[in-house]
Motif scaffolding. Structure first.
Motif, PDB file in Angstrom:
ATOM      1  N   PRO A  58      30.400  17.989  15.971  1.00  0.00           N
ATOM      2  CA  PRO A  58      30.551  18.081  17.434  1.00  0.00           C
ATOM      3  C   PRO A  58      29.461  18.931  18.084  1.00  0.00           C
ATOM      4  CG  PRO A  58      32.669  18.356  16.406  1.00  0.00           C
ATOM      5  CD  PRO A  58      31.672  18.268  15.288  1.00  0.00           C
ATOM      6  N   PHE A  59      29.087  20.013  17.431  1.00  0.00           N
ATOM      7  CA  PHE A  59      28.011  20.843  17.980  1.00  0.00           C
ATOM      8  C   PHE A  59      26.695  20.076  18.016  1.00  0.00           C
ATOM      9  CE2 PHE A  59      29.900  25.334  17.116  1.00  0.00           C
ATOM     10  CZ  PHE A  59      30.696  25.181  18.246  1.00  0.00           C
ATOM     11  N   VAL A  61      26.277  16.827  18.257  1.00  0.00           N
ATOM     12  CA  VAL A  61      26.338  15.811  19.314  1.00  0.00           C
ATOM     13  C   VAL A  61      26.184  16.477  20.686  1.00  0.00           C
ATOM     14  CG1 VAL A  61      27.795  14.079  20.422  1.00  0.00           C
ATOM     15  CG2 VAL A  61      27.732  14.245  17.940  1.00  0.00           C
ATOM     16  N   SER A  62      26.877  17.619  20.877  1.00  0.00           N
ATOM     17  CA  SER A  62      26.770  18.332  22.146  1.00  0.00           C
ATOM     18  C   SER A  62      25.329  18.768  22.397  1.00  0.00           C
ATOM     19  CB  SER A  62      27.682  19.557  22.155  1.00  0.00           C
ATOM     20  OG  SER A  62      28.995  19.187  21.821  1.00  0.00           O
ATOM     21  N   LEU A  64      22.664  17.270  21.280  1.00  0.00           N
ATOM     22  CA  LEU A  64      21.908  16.067  21.656  1.00  0.00           C
ATOM     23  C   LEU A  64      22.085  15.768  23.145  1.00  0.00           C
ATOM     24  CD1 LEU A  64      20.359  13.378  20.770  1.00  0.00           C
ATOM     25  CD2 LEU A  64      22.626  12.373  20.596  1.00  0.00           C
TER      26      LEU A  64
ATOM     27  N   PHE B 181      30.187  11.224  21.242  1.00  0.00           N
ATOM     28  CA  PHE B 181      31.099  12.233  21.767  1.00  0.00           C
ATOM     29  C   PHE B 181      32.517  11.670  21.906  1.00  0.00           C
ATOM     30  CE2 PHE B 181      33.114  14.958  24.903  1.00  0.00           C
ATOM     31  CZ  PHE B 181      32.730  16.215  24.467  1.00  0.00           C
ATOM     32  N   LEU B 184      34.451  11.478  18.835  1.00  0.00           N
ATOM     33  CA  LEU B 184      34.927  12.735  18.263  1.00  0.00           C
ATOM     34  C   LEU B 184      36.334  13.086  18.727  1.00  0.00           C
ATOM     35  CD1 LEU B 184      31.752  14.971  18.589  1.00  0.00           C
ATOM     36  CD2 LEU B 184      32.852  14.264  16.473  1.00  0.00           C
ATOM     37  N   TYR B 196      38.528  18.185  20.885  1.00  0.00           N
ATOM     38  CA  TYR B 196      38.377  17.712  22.262  1.00  0.00           C
ATOM     39  C   TYR B 196      39.607  16.952  22.769  1.00  0.00           C
ATOM     40  CZ  TYR B 196      33.521  18.821  21.240  1.00  0.00           C
ATOM     41  OH  TYR B 196      32.370  19.463  20.879  1.00  0.00           O
TER      42      TYR B 196
END
Lengths: 179, 546
Positions: A58-59, A61-62, A64, B181, B184, B196
């Motif tokens: 997740p980090f 992707v964030s 990016l 995203f 996820l 999330y």
């Protein structure tokens, strides 16, 4: 499906209006990246995890989204605009018809609230009728007939033949329309 | 694995695919596929997404045959639209439109349609043969690679899909990031941690892939077209004469070489993740233009049959090529391939190198159905082209209202809750703005589908190396993949740039200004049409009427 074609140069010719909306969209991408980091910090990593854990990807992707979003904000500010999507039915020279977009979105929303009380076929007929009317189809009675026929055919094919459980509403009791 | 075995397996595949029931499914698939290929605003990826509910009731082989038929059919149908419809279309068919539309305006529409259909058939068949013989070897190689190599392959797939499926690299990557995203959201598959979800029980199960795909393709497109609907009558260029007289000896003589060259260009380009059919058609067009001599060369830009024959063949060959990485590695490189991967996932069929071994009956039946489907498509597109022309004239309000109804049907049948219809609308509005601001949709869908697979492979590789990221590039195979694919990536990027320059050049050329819009003035386009049009087509001249 359509992919857009870039026109010569920065593509400013095809982009409509002022770039405010485009800038906001790029900023939203940046903020999703920020949100990804903030909300991602709350992801629990079990001590037993033998790998990089559920937080690393997740980090990434964030990160990016953040970098690309920032790049886009920069590009838009410098005047490099995106080329709006092309298509056979799209008139790029036309002004944006927000009213029709709003009407269509409204009818989809209405449909979501009508499925349960009215059943799928009736809710779908109302959606088709409303959408066709919003897009400028006349006369109303032909829209109505088309809407009802389409809804009944879809209910028959998908619920009756293919066994997708669409609530039949007033058609309850007719085996061919599923239930 | 030897080729005799493969041949036997293919024959078994034919035995399955030739059963009347499967023939019927294949026919249904190619019919629907051609129809959606012909219709503007709706394509094979959207259709497969919309028809995902059939996976509830059909058995896997039947559903996959239907989806493959839609995929191939869409490739045939698109050419009819770009040749006969007097408005510019999508970039993947723009090359065909360049010459095909000109031919149609000059009264040679029938020949253009015929060379496109026969060329598609020739290319589709040869490419399917190549697929049958290449794919098992790739699969045999792929079963030996581990998670590290997988990560390498997927990183490159992400890069190429993000950077090439669209006109702007940054926008493509942003679209890819959005897809990753959204994928996820929900429970982490390995540690069962919520990510999330913001405490919402609706988000805990994740956002369904089909829901997002339908929203982006169908609702996003309907809203976008509605915002700028082209009003006025739909101008279709009429086709005259019986279909048997369409392809004259002279046309055939000029077409067969471009068909074969298009196939040889299309299949490899489809196989490598280089941006799909789009690049293949452009490459074929550019080479035909270069190879043409004398009188024929002068016809380019005014309706050269080679410029239709080559790109159309390349288009279909690339479609078959795309199936190689999909079936052997589980890596989709186009939006339609991504949706087919979702169909496999719905049936809990693991897609990847094991597919050829674990589900060989299904795979070979699918490949055999492609041969059959191609033959059906030739018949459907030559004598029956009149039907498709009728479909082309469907009133646009009804078309887009119908797309919306299909979209809510697909969304509702994911979990049978109206909340999904509301999520559909929200993601659809996102899709609307993406189109408006030039963000390609396909990378988002690919990211959405490949994201979870990529993460699990990445974490598996890092678990093996105990968290050492250097291990990701240390394996000789992985390192080779990176090097080779970086070269391919660089080349494709270069090619894409050439293509853009080329399109800009064509656009600047007044001859084609009514095909590639937005750069020439209306009066310029009018004059250009007037010079190339023959007296045979007076009703179709006025592009200005739109």
């Amino acid at each position: 499906m359509s992919t857009s074609v870039q026109n010569a140069g920065s593509g400013t010719a095809a982009a409509p209006g002022k770039p405010v909306g485009e800038l906001i969209f790029a900023l939203i991408i940046v903020s999703i990246g920020v949100l990804g980091f903030v909300a991602g910090a709350g992801i629990q990593t079990p001590p037993s995890a033998s790998d990089i854990g559920p937080r690393a990807f997740p980090f990434a992707v964030s990160g990016l989204l953040l970098v690309v979003g920032a790049g886009l904000v920069f590009q838009v500010l410098r005047g490099h605009r995106g080329a709006a999507d092309e298509g056979e039915d799209v008139d790029l020279d036309a002004k944006t018809d927000w009213l029709t977009v709003g009407k269509l979105a409204g009818f989809v929303l209405l449909h979501a609230f009508l499925i349960v009380p009215l059943g799928w076929p009736l809710a779908a007929a109302i959606l088709f009728f409303g959408a066709a009317w919003s897009l400028g189809a006349r006369p109303w009675w032909r829209n109505l007939v088309t809407a009802v026929v389409l809804a009944l055919v879809l209910q028959f094919v998908f619920a009756g033949l293919l066994g997708v459980s669409l609530p039949p509403g007033f058609l309850e009791g007719f085996g061919v329309f599923g239930g | 694995m030897c080729s005799v075995d493969n041949f036997l397996l293919l024959m078994e595949g034919f035995a399955t695919a030739m059963q009347p029931m499967y023939l019927l499914f294949a026919l249904g698939g190619v019919l629907v596929g051609t129809a959606v290929g012909v219709l503007p605003g709706i394509g094979p990826a959207m259709t497969v997404a919309l028809l995902m509910p059939i996976t509830y009731s059909l058995e896997p082989t039947a559903a996959i045959i239907v989806f493959a038929g839609i995929y191939y059919g869409g490739m045939y149908g698109g050419s009819t639209t770009s040749i006969l419809l007097n408005t510019p279309g999508e970039s993947s068919s723009i090359v065909t439109a360049l010459e095909g539309n000109k031919m149609a305006k000059a009264g040679r529409g029938a020949a253009a349609l015929a060379t496109a259909a026969v060329g598609s058939f020739v290319a589709g068949t040869i490419a399917t043969v190549l697929l049958s013989f290449v794919a098992p070897y790739v699969a045999a190689f792929a079963v030996q690679i581990g998670p590290v190599e997988y990560v390498a392959l997927m990183i490159v797939a992400f890069l190429t899909v993000g950077a090439l499926l669209g006109s702007s690299v940054l926008r493509g990557l942003a679209s890819l990031g959005l897809g990753l995203f959204i994928a996820l959201v929900g429970f982490d598959a390995l540690t069962a941690q919520q990510r999330y979800t913001f405490g919402s029980p609706f988000l805990a199960d994740g956002i369904d892939v089909v829901l997002v795909a339908v929203a982006l393709f169908a609702v996003g497109e309907a809203l976008y077209v509605a915002s700028r609907l082209r009003h006025g009558p739909i101008k279709v260029i009429p086709v005259t004469g019986g279909w048997t007289s369409w392809l004259r000896k002279e046309d055939l003589r000029r077409s067969w070489k471009p068909w074969l060259r298009g196939t040889m260009i299309g299949f490899p380009v489809g196989t490598i993740p280089a941006g799909g059919a789009d690049v293949a058609t452009f490459l074929s067009y550019a080479s035909e233009r270069k190879l043409a001599k004398g009188e024929h060369k002068k016809q380019f830009g005014k309706g050269a049959i080679e410029g239709v024959a080559g790109p159309e063949a390349a288009n279909n060959a690339a479609a078959a090529g795309v199936l190689v990485p999909l079936l052997t590695l589980g890596i989709p490189t186009t939006a339609t391939a991504a949706m087919m991967l979702v169909a496999f996932q719905r049936y809990q069929i693991p897609v990847g190198p094991q597919l050829f071994e674990s589900n060989s009956t299904l795979v070979w039946a699918l490949i055999a159905s492609l041969y059959v489907g191609n033959l059906m498509l030739l018949v459907l597109n030559l004598p029956l082209v009149g039907i498709w022309v009728k479909i082309l004239q469907i009133p646009r309000p009804y078309l887009y209202a119908g797309i919306l109804v299909f979209a809510v049907l697909g969304a509702f049948s994911v979990n049978f809750t109206p909340i999904d219809v509301i999520i559909l609308l929200i993601v659809g509005i996102l899709g609307f703005f993406m189109r408006r601001y030039g963000y390609p949709i396909a990378p988002m869908v690919v990211g959405l589908i490949l994201g979870p697979i990529f993460e699990s492979q990445l974490r598996r590789s890092l678990a093996i190396s105990q968290g050492d990221p250097v291990a990701l590039v240390q394996s000789p195979v992985a390192a080779t993949i990176y090097v080779v694919l970086i070269i391919i990536f660089a080349l494709s990027l270069l090619l894409k740039r050439r293509q853009r320059q080329f399109e800009a050049m064509v656009a600047a050329n007044a001859d084609a200004s009514d095909v590639v819009r937005g750069t020439a003035t209306v009066s310029g386009s009018d004059a250009a049409v007037a010079t190339t049009a023959t007296p045979a087509d007076p009703p179709n001249r006025e592009d200005t009427g739109r």
